[in-house]
Enzyme design. Structure first.
Site, PDB file in Angstrom:
ATOM      1  N   THR A  42       0.806  -1.221   0.000  1.00  0.00           N
ATOM      2  CA  THR A  42       0.000   0.000   0.000  1.00  0.00           C
ATOM      3  C   THR A  42       0.835   1.265   0.000  1.00  0.00           C
ATOM      4  OG1 THR A  42      -0.117   0.086   2.429  1.00  0.00           O
ATOM      5  CG2 THR A  42      -1.837  -1.187   1.277  1.00  0.00           C
ATOM      6  N   CYS A  46       3.276   3.051   9.278  1.00  0.00           N
ATOM      7  CA  CYS A  46       2.466   3.113  10.495  1.00  0.00           C
ATOM      8  C   CYS A  46       3.354   3.014  11.729  1.00  0.00           C
ATOM      9  CB  CYS A  46       1.452   1.962  10.550  1.00  0.00           C
ATOM     10  SG  CYS A  46       0.361   1.830   9.130  1.00  0.00           S
ATOM     11  N   CYS A  50      -0.597   0.856  15.678  1.00  0.00           N
ATOM     12  CA  CYS A  50      -1.678   1.121  14.722  1.00  0.00           C
ATOM     13  C   CYS A  50      -2.754   0.033  14.813  1.00  0.00           C
ATOM     14  CB  CYS A  50      -1.137   1.190  13.301  1.00  0.00           C
ATOM     15  SG  CYS A  50      -2.389   1.628  12.079  1.00  0.00           S
ATOM     16  N   ARG A  53      -5.663  -3.430  10.298  1.00  0.00           N
ATOM     17  CA  ARG A  53      -5.427  -4.866  10.104  1.00  0.00           C
ATOM     18  C   ARG A  53      -3.982  -5.101   9.662  1.00  0.00           C
ATOM     19  NH1 ARG A  53      -8.878  -8.722   5.911  1.00  0.00           N
ATOM     20  NH2 ARG A  53      -7.766 -10.686   6.364  1.00  0.00           N
ATOM     21  N   ARG A  75       4.032   7.081   2.436  1.00  0.00           N
ATOM     22  CA  ARG A  75       3.196   8.124   3.026  1.00  0.00           C
ATOM     23  C   ARG A  75       2.616   7.655   4.358  1.00  0.00           C
ATOM     24  NH1 ARG A  75       0.357   5.545  -0.927  1.00  0.00           N
ATOM     25  NH2 ARG A  75      -1.825   4.995  -0.522  1.00  0.00           N
ATOM     26  N   CYS A  77       0.224   6.842   7.522  1.00  0.00           N
ATOM     27  CA  CYS A  77      -1.102   6.275   7.754  1.00  0.00           C
ATOM     28  C   CYS A  77      -2.006   7.361   8.344  1.00  0.00           C
ATOM     29  CB  CYS A  77      -0.995   5.093   8.711  1.00  0.00           C
ATOM     30  SG  CYS A  77      -2.575   4.408   9.248  1.00  0.00           S
ATOM     31  N   CYS A  80      -3.315   6.044  12.243  1.00  0.00           N
ATOM     32  CA  CYS A  80      -2.493   6.128  13.467  1.00  0.00           C
ATOM     33  C   CYS A  80      -1.629   7.384  13.518  1.00  0.00           C
ATOM     34  CB  CYS A  80      -1.621   4.884  13.612  1.00  0.00           C
ATOM     35  SG  CYS A  80      -0.314   4.714  12.362  1.00  0.00           S
TER      36      CYS A  80
END
Length: 353
Positions: A42, A46, A50, A53, A75, A77, A80
């Site tokens: 993705t 994080c 966090c 999932r 980038r 999250c 969180c």
């Protein structure tokens, strides 16, 4: 791509990837800010706590901080908000510096204003990051200064004021909590402190069990009264009484079944760092082990691996504070003050149960 050789990996010291992954699985808030996890599928990074999932292990790598993640093109999250953790940590460090440099402990309002936060919010933030409130941190810091000053000053009174106390009464109250005895007793090698002791037969050999009126101050193997005298050269050493006998029986039972644990009174002295390490050791579930890296990550000191080993070696309560549950990062047994065979036996007994 293997996470150990990923081209975005940083040279900055951080927990090993397995420890990082374990922290993410536990959503461990205690290590937020020490590193970030990047989800390759993705492009999101994080913080360990966090709530999103978890991805598959092969789709996650770990970098030392948000800056490294952003530099690599990832980038933050939006759930969180890992970039905020860095700002929080800097604020706590600024507050710690303020407390350390103040002649008298600043108020919560003063500390929070210096950090740029509301007092009630910063109180929670500081405790989350350090494990103690700003006031408790100030008390522990003064106690550490008192301990150092007691070894340098000519009198206890001079040491008390040198450490930043306004009155002896507060110094004695803090010393009782952090040093295990009064300032004068500390300076004079345990003078005025009565310690009862006994050699107790256990399944791993005779154990020295010693206690003050407050609780156990020494549990060790291969030691006797002469060794106890080295630790407390001016204390009054007394034979066991009924209370010490009862404690000794519980210690012997703990050696037989270290997984059972025991709620025993203790009277041990240690620095704030040592106390944090010992608490982390006691938090390891019976039958499990941790590396030194995982221990220091758990207390927010990822670069203090060597100091953690020293703190384990300074453990005065063998088995009760389970330093035998710490292994080398490669899974090797590592050292143990009372012999590797005893360490191996304790671990095997825990796993059996």
């Amino acid at each position: 791509m293997n996470q150990m050789t990923h081209p975005y990996a940083s040279e900055r010291t951080m927990p090993d990837p397995d420890a990082c992954w374990d922290a993410f699985l536990r959503r461990d808030r205690g290590v937020d800010g020490q590193f970030v996890g990047v989800v390759l599928t993705t492009g999101i990074y994080c913080k360990p706590s966090c709530a999103a999932r978890h991805p598959k292990r092969e789709n996650m790598i770990f970098l030392p901080d948000p800056a490294a993640a952003r530099a690599a093109g990832f980038r933050a999250c939006l759930r969180c908000r890992p970039d905020e953790v860095g700002r929080d940590r800097l604020a706590v460090e600024a507050a710690k510096a303020l407390i350390a440099g103040a002649e008298t402990p600043p108020s919560l309002d003063e500390v929070a204003a210096h950090a740029g936060y509301a007092p009630h919010h910063f109180h929670r933030l500081f405790k989350r990051e350090t494990g103690m409130t700003p006031a408790a941190y100030a008390r522990a810091l003064r106690a550490e200064r008192l301990k150092a000053a007691l070894g340098e000053e000519n009198s206890v009174t001079e040491a008390i004021y040198e450490a930043g106390y306004n009155a002896p009464s507060r110094a004695y109250a803090d010393a009782e909590r952090h040093l295990g005895m009064t300032p004068s007793a500390w300076k004079n090698g345990g003078a005025g402190v009565a310690i009862r002791h006994a050699l107790v037969p256990t399944s791993l050999g005779p154990a020295l069990v010693a206690a003050t009126e407050k609780g156990l101050c020494r549990i060790s193997f291969d030691e006797d009264e002469a060794d106890l005298r080295r630790y407390f050269p001016k204390a009054e050493l007394l034979p066991a009484d009924a209370r010490l006998d009862a404690l000794a029986k519980q210690v012997s039972a703990l050696v037989d079944d270290p997984a059972a644990g025991a709620d025993l009174p203790v009277d041990v002295r240690g620095t704030a760092f040592q106390q944090a390490i010992w608490a982390a050791l006691c938090a390891i579930p019976p039958g499990e082990t941790r590396s030194y890296g995982e221990i220091v990550a758990a207390i927010g000191k990822p670069g203090a691996v060597r100091a953690a080993g020293t703190a384990c070696g300074d453990n005065n309560l063998a088995v009760l504070i389970p330093c035998h549950r710490v292994l080398r990062s490669d899974g090797g047994m590592g050292g143990y003050a009372y012999g590797i065979e005893r360490k191996r036996a304790l671990l095997e007994r825990e796993k059996e149960r």
